[in-house]
Design an enzyme around this catalytic site. Structure first.
Site, PDB file in Angstrom:
ATOM      1  CG  ASP A  81     -14.824 -11.603 -20.457  1.00 26.18           C
ATOM      2  OD1 ASP A  81     -13.884 -12.415 -20.513  1.00 26.18           O
ATOM      3  OD2 ASP A  81     -14.681 -10.411 -20.150  1.00 26.18           O
TER       4      ASP A  81
ATOM      5  CD  GLU B 164       3.291  -8.716  -5.136  1.00 31.11           C
ATOM      6  OE1 GLU B 164       3.916  -9.456  -4.364  1.00 31.11           O
ATOM      7  OE2 GLU B 164       3.096  -7.509  -4.892  1.00 31.11           O
TER       8      GLU B 164
ATOM      9  CG  HIS C  86       6.104  -5.932  -4.136  1.00 26.35           C
ATOM     10  ND1 HIS C  86       4.797  -5.761  -3.757  1.00 26.35           N
ATOM     11  CD2 HIS C  86       6.739  -4.784  -3.800  1.00 26.35           C
ATOM     12  CE1 HIS C  86       4.630  -4.559  -3.231  1.00 26.35           C
ATOM     13  NE2 HIS C  86       5.800  -3.946  -3.239  1.00 26.35           N
TER      14      HIS C  86
ATOM     15  CB  CYS D  28       5.386  -4.129   0.425  1.00 29.75           C
ATOM     16  SG  CYS D  28       6.265  -2.586   0.146  1.00 29.75           S
ATOM     17  CE1 TYR D  29       0.777   1.146   5.435  1.00 29.70           C
ATOM     18  CE2 TYR D  29      -0.792  -0.676   5.292  1.00 29.70           C
ATOM     19  CZ  TYR D  29      -0.417   0.555   5.826  1.00 29.70           C
ATOM     20  OH  TYR D  29      -1.222   1.173   6.747  1.00 29.70           O
TER      21      TYR D  29
ATOM     22  CE  LYS E  78     -10.545 -11.044 -21.350  1.00 26.83           C
ATOM     23  NZ  LYS E  78     -11.801 -10.301 -21.529  1.00 26.83           N
TER      24      LYS E  78
ATOM     25  N   GLY F 200       0.842  -1.187   0.000  1.00 31.24           N
ATOM     26  CA  GLY F 200       0.000   0.000   0.000  1.00 31.24           C
ATOM     27  C   GLY F 200       0.873   1.231   0.000  1.00 31.24           C
TER      28      GLY F 200
END
Ligand code: XMP
Length: 513
Positions: free
Chosen positions: A229, A173, A171, A84-85, A369, A57
């Site tokens: 979709d 990710e 991070h 992180c945050y 997606k 954040g």
């Protein structure tokens, strides 16, 4: 029937990578939900989450206005991973200390970690991670051990193995973190006890069974656009209840060349669906006559779409359910704001809620997606449709600058078809994320044969992007651009100049209108 038996919560503190964390967790075959940091401990307990991940954040934990979680969360006995945050928040909330550093640690950073700790287990002891922080954990809370350090940061990671609390300053990710997926898997499987049960094949079978039960012998209506979709959503319902589903495909005449016929061929012929194709080009073009403002075009097309759809639906008599291709990023709660984030202007084809249905069916509501694409492959949708580049609801209307006429549409369709053919023939389909031709509205002087011409300019646009929020212009090989340009000039009437758009987003947008 519960499709997701195992679920992990990602608490969003407003970090730019929160959705990415969720996608990565799903890639580890663990279902997860991204929710606001405001979620209370009792709700978390009730939902039965097996793990909690605090996102990053933009705030500093010691600011009064900084988002904080319910402190009771730390007493639930659920393994927590702070990123992180989120790592700093955990440190501060449990009695450690967070301080501001003189310098910001940003970008690829080498760390030294302890591979015998839970998160770093089976990893390298020296590795590269992605950092982006100014604050740092200056003192770890009681019960924690430091498990990684870097040159600029005394606590890159910490863990309290007894309470199963873990914190990472970097991070995991982000792709630049070399072993990030390993750390996430270690946390999910070894700390939370998840078993990697979230698979698209079981999602598809379970969803079909659930839809069958829910719909019974009632009828379902779906607006099919040919996009990924709505196609996957419709096909799931079709597998569940067959001809009880009717799909309405509104062809507004602003689709790419031959696209309407392709959609029809796939869904009516290949999948034997009840498909109604409404050829409404005239209706749309009449309403668009004289209109050149892009937002007005969008509005008119959106409104007309609903009208055409309603007119068709009325002819069908009573239908109980409406199926929509809403996906997870459309419904996910925002981190620090109060309102849910809804797709903004991109929802052409969104239908009003009061059209008199008993219920709305949104089989893809929980999927990202890339998961929708995997589900599509499971269902046997042709690859070219599943991997189709995004196409805006208002279609070619926003790729013709200014007023739209049938004549201009034809020129653009032909030029765009050539661009698509050549990209495909050059094997570049997976290297560019969106590519199309634009009829710029500019006329310029040219020379053809012995005479001078004064004709249209086509712009070619091709971009690479991962999220369509930012994008870079694609470095297409010159010989491919050359072939496209030559073919457009030779094969499309009234075009005497082709240019290539070399602007990134920002400052430009991907579309020209
Ligand atoms: P921009 O031009 O804003 O586009 O950089 C970002 C992505 O959104 C698509 N786009 C739209 N999609 N209705 C849609 O359904 C719209 O009005 C619309 N405008 C832009 C665009 O094609 C790109 O993928």
């Amino acid at each position: 029937m519960d499709i997701k038996r195992e679920s992990v919560l990602i608490m969003d503190f407003g970090g730019q990578y929160s959705q990415l964390i969720a996608r990565r967790v799903r890639e580890c075959n663990v279902y997860c939900e991204l929710r606001s940091y405001k979620l209370k401990a009792d709700e978390i307990k009730k939902a039965g989450y097996m793990g909690i991940i605090f996102s990053g954040g933009p705030n500093s934990t010691y600011e009064d206005s900084a988002p904080k979680c319910d402190p009771e969360i730390f007493r639930l006995g659920i393994p927590i991973l702070g990123i992180c945050y989120g790592a700093q928040l955990m440190a501060q909330a449990l009695g450690g200390k967070v301080e501001k550093s003189e310098t910001r640690e940003y970008g690829k950073t080498e760390i030294e970690c302890n591979p015998s700790s839970l998160v770093f287990h089976a990893g390298r002891s020296k590795t590269v991670t992605w950092m982006s922080h100014t604050d740092y954990i200056a003192k770890v809370p009681h019960g924690f051990k430091v498990t990684a350090i870097s040159e600029g940061c005394p606590v890159v990671a910490m863990e309290d193995i007894k309470r199963k609390f873990f914190a990472l300053q970097f991070h995991p990710e982000v792709n630049h973190t070399e072993q990030g997926m390993l750390y996430l898997r270690n946390y999910l499987y070894n700390a939370c006890g998840c078993t990697a049960e979230w698979k698209m094949s079981s999602f598809v079978t379970d969803t079909i069974a659930r839809l069958r039960e829910m719909i019974g012998d009632k009828k379902v209506l779906c607006a099919l656009s040919g996009g990924v979709d709505s196609s996957v959503a419709a096909l799931l319902v079709h597998r569940a209840v067959g001809k009880q589903l009717t799909c309405i495909f509104v062809d507004h005449g602003l689709l790419r060349k031959d696209e309407g016929d392709e959609v029809e061929a796939v869904f009516r012929k290949q999948f034997d669906m009840n498909l109604i194709r409404v050829n409404a080009q005239e209706r749309f073009l009449t309403r668009l006559q004289g209109v050149s403002d892009p937002e007005t075009k969008r509005k008119i097309i959106g409104e007309e779409f609903i009208r055409v759809f309603e007119d068709e639906a009325k002819k069908l008599g009573r239908i109980e359910f409406l199926c929509q291709g809403t996906i997870y990023p459309d419904v996910v709660e925002s981190g620090t704001g109060d309102a849910a984030v809804i797709k903004s202007h991109h929802n052409v084809g969104g239908l009003p809620e009061d059209v008199g249905f008993e219920g709305i069916i949104e089989p893809l509501r929980d999927l990202f997606k890339d998961e929708v694409r995997k589900a599509g492959i499971e269902l046997g949708i042709p690859e070219n449709l599943v991997w189709r580049q995004p196409f805006p609801g208002p279609g070619l209307a926003i790729r013709i600058m200014g007023e739209i006429t049938e004549d201009k549409l034809e020129i653009l369709k032909d030029a765009d078809a050539i661009l698509r053919e050549e990209i495909k023939a050059s094997g570049l389909l997976r290297d560019v994320d969106q590519y199309f031709a634009v009829l710029t509205g500019i006329k310029s002087v040219g020379v053809m044969g012995d005479g001078r011409t004064y004709d249209n300019t086509i712009a070619l646009r091709a971009v690479t992007t991962s999220d369509f929020m930012t994008a870079d212009w694609a470095r297409l090989p010159y010989d491919v651009i050359e072939r496209i340009s030559n073919r457009i000039i030779n094969e499309v009437r009234n075009v005497n100049r082709v240019v290539y758009d070399v602007t990134s987003k920002p400052p430009a947008t991907i579309e020209w209108e």
